[in-house]
Design a protein around this motif. Structure first.
Motif, mmCIF file in Angstrom:
data_model
loop_
_atom_site.group_PDB
_atom_site.id
_atom_site.type_symbol
_atom_site.label_atom_id
_atom_site.label_comp_id
_atom_site.label_asym_id
_atom_site.label_seq_id
_atom_site.Cartn_x
_atom_site.Cartn_y
_atom_site.Cartn_z
ATOM 1 N N PHE A 1 -20.859 43.747 -5.159
ATOM 2 C CA PHE A 1 -22.269 43.657 -5.560
ATOM 3 C C PHE A 1 -22.408 42.978 -6.915
ATOM 4 O O PHE A 1 -23.163 42.020 -7.070
ATOM 5 C CB PHE A 1 -22.858 45.074 -5.596
ATOM 6 N N ASP B 1 -24.185 39.739 -4.050
ATOM 7 C CA ASP B 1 -25.633 39.827 -3.866
ATOM 8 C C ASP B 1 -26.315 38.622 -4.500
ATOM 9 O O ASP B 1 -25.978 38.242 -5.623
ATOM 10 C CB ASP B 1 -26.147 41.107 -4.510
ATOM 11 N N LEU C 1 -29.972 44.676 -0.965
ATOM 12 C CA LEU C 1 -28.736 44.485 -1.716
ATOM 13 C C LEU C 1 -27.518 44.286 -0.821
ATOM 14 O O LEU C 1 -27.341 45.006 0.164
ATOM 15 C CB LEU C 1 -28.485 45.687 -2.625
ATOM 16 N N HIS D 1 -24.490 45.447 -1.191
ATOM 17 C CA HIS D 1 -24.119 46.512 -2.126
ATOM 18 C C HIS D 1 -22.660 46.959 -1.991
ATOM 19 O O HIS D 1 -22.212 47.863 -2.711
ATOM 20 C CB HIS D 1 -25.077 47.694 -1.912
ATOM 21 N N SER E 1 -20.325 53.053 -0.799
ATOM 22 C CA SER E 1 -21.303 52.379 -1.653
ATOM 23 C C SER E 1 -22.703 52.951 -1.494
ATOM 24 O O SER E 1 -23.625 52.585 -2.218
ATOM 25 C CB SER E 1 -21.346 50.888 -1.290
ATOM 26 N N ASN F 1 -30.037 47.654 2.767
ATOM 27 C CA ASN F 1 -28.841 47.101 2.123
ATOM 28 C C ASN F 1 -27.632 46.998 3.052
ATOM 29 O O ASN F 1 -27.542 47.704 4.052
ATOM 30 C CB ASN F 1 -28.413 48.001 0.951
ATOM 31 N N GLU G 1 -24.139 48.344 3.210
ATOM 32 C CA GLU G 1 -23.505 49.522 2.607
ATOM 33 C C GLU G 1 -22.390 50.009 3.517
ATOM 34 O O GLU G 1 -22.372 49.709 4.712
ATOM 35 C CB GLU G 1 -24.522 50.681 2.472
#
Ligand SMILES: [Zn+2]
Ligand SMILES: [Zn+2]
Lengths: 172, 172
Positions: A59, A85, A114, A116, B131, B142, B144
């Protein structure tokens, strides 16, 4: 053999990249970095084992020393891919443009959500994953974790996700 | 038996908490949430197995449904502990005050650095780590990940870190 390792941050001191990574070691007799094992030095050690590929999904990437390791590996023929990102690319201190300049392929999401993840896959065989962004603050400030494993089920799940997102983030 | 599971987000739909968690299921014939398995429903399922304790270490906690699960478990006698980042406690939508109001013990760091972990330990035997912050954006927006394991070495490392930080964050 089986690798399972857990690292916690913050480190009390910043590990010396020369000591842990460079072929010749650290010659600075007044070196202000740590030559003793830390969580960061363990991360260095695992990244340094790459001789084929490093697939990095991170990220926030502002740490100069970690960027330098990727550039060194890239120059030695290790295939590096980085996804990050889109809104982090131009953030203060971001290393992405330095890495791109070296010819390392970088892809980003194109959404307000995001990207992430904070994981790396070393040579398609080792996963390093956790809360740890590649920033100086994460090394010596924050409470962070990394879990390192070569469990093949886990590594393959993350490899598949990396390939899926790498295609999805293709700008073409 | 051995548990190793990897979850990726975003989910396409939000899992129905009633369907996956409540004893009676979901009776809403026009329910707009998912009754099919998702990454969130898997997280629900693992949290719901807690019958002794849930040790939660989460940077950002704004998801109402996940707070409700902790409150339900708390009312049924499961020992809940939550640690989070001090600067996140009063952020928009934070669930921390709701949880504190119910009598659930909450502790935070007291530094400008981040308590950036995102993990839960279920009944001292299962780790959920990655995350993924406990926010709606992390569920359906997101990129993740969560890695779920009952590997005893890994679980114990995170248990020790939780206990260490829990003491460190004692306001007394
Ligand atoms: Zn040195
Ligand atoms: Zn429903």
């Amino acid at each position: 053999g089986m690798i399972t390792e857990v690292l916690f941050f913050p480190d009390k001191e910043v590990a010396c990249k020369n000591h842990f990574i460079s072929d010749r070691g650290c010659f600075n007799t007044k070196c202000r970095y740590s030559h003793a094992k830390t969580s960061l030095s363990e991360l260095y050690r695992h990244l340094n084992t790459a001789d084929k590929s490093l697939d990095v999904s991170i990220f926030c990437f502002t740490c100069f020393d970690l960027a330098e390791i990727l550039i060194m590996k890239h120059k030695r023929g290790v295939k590096i891919r980085i996804m990050t990102d889109d809104e982090q690319v131009d953030s203060s201190g971001a290393q992405i443009w330095n890495l791109r300049k070296e010819g390392i392929p970088i892809r980003t999401d194109r959404s307000s959500y995001l990207m992430h993840h904070k994981f790396v896959i070393v040579d398609s065989r080792l996963l390093i994953n956790g809360s740890f962004n590649w920033t100086r603050q994460a090394i010596t400030g924050n409470q962070e974790n990394l879990l390192i494993t070569n469990d093949s089920y886990v590594v393959n799940e993350f490899r598949n996700e990396f390939e899926k997102l790498w295609k999805e983030f293709d700008p073409k």
